[in-house]
Design a protein around this motif. Structure first.
Motif: not given
Length: 205
Positions: A9-13, A92-99
């Motif tokens: 669901a992260s933005p850099e898809c 999976c990249t961008g957004g929350r770094l823990d994810h």
């Protein structure tokens, strides 16, 4: 080779349609990313806390909100159970770094348990791999730069050939180990990276 495209669901898809996946599996709000990319989805897995689409999708696995693994990891495990042996993870990249860091852990999980399974994380500008002992970057080179980041405390007997900056060094440390960051393949050559240990290879534009 049976390819599973896992969409988070992260933005850099990103997806460039260069490979037709056998399965498209979405982690919760990754379904919205898949719709934007125009991809046919085979399965949605998650607790549905971040999905924005009002569509009711017939093939889904509902997970509890309180659980011991991320929706993304659940998608990878589903793909493994379906016999997939090539995983491409995006969103999976961008957004929350823990994810994002957890995604690196998922790549490690795959290579730890499945010798013949390959996996990478992609976005528009990067491809990320976890590897043990050796890695090759074969022409034609899609990316301009590559870096090797130790995951172990140190990696030993490190050699890099057929690159702008060759290397033959006994030890590269994770702490302060920027020696192997931002290298370039030589045109038409296969870059060969060998070492003892585990590292992340990042191919970037």
């Amino acid at each position: 080779m049976k390819t599973c495209l896992v969409i988070g669901a992260s933005p850099e898809c990103f997806w460039d349609n260069s490979v037709t996946p056998d399965y498209v599996v979405c982690a919760d709000g990754g379904f919205d990313n898949a719709k934007k990319l125009g991809l046919k989805v085979d399965m949605i897995i998650g607790d549905f806390d971040s999905i924005e689409s009002a569509d009711i999708f017939s093939r889904c696995i509902l997970l509890p909100k309180e659980k011991d693994l991320t929706d993304l990891e659940a998608c990878v495990r589903y793909g493994l159970a379906e016999g997939c042996d090539n995983f491409i993870l995006t969103g999976c990249t961008g957004g929350r770094l823990d994810h994002f860091l957890s995604g690196i852990g998922i790549l490690e999980f795959i290579i730890d348990r499945y010798e013949t399974v390959t996996a990478k994380i992609i976005n528009k500008d990067n491809e990320i791999f976890v590897f043990n002992d050796s890695f090759e970057i074969r022409p034609p080179h899609k990316r301009k730069y590559f870096s090797v980041i130790p995951l172990d405390r140190d990696i030993t007997h490190v050699k890099i050939v057929n690159a702008k900056y060759t290397l033959d060094k006994n030890v590269v440390y994770r702490a302060g180990g920027s020696l192997t960051v931002s290298n370039e393949p030589l045109p038409g050559q296969t870059v060969i990276i060998s070492m003892q240990g585990r590292a992340v290879a990042v191919l970037s534009d």
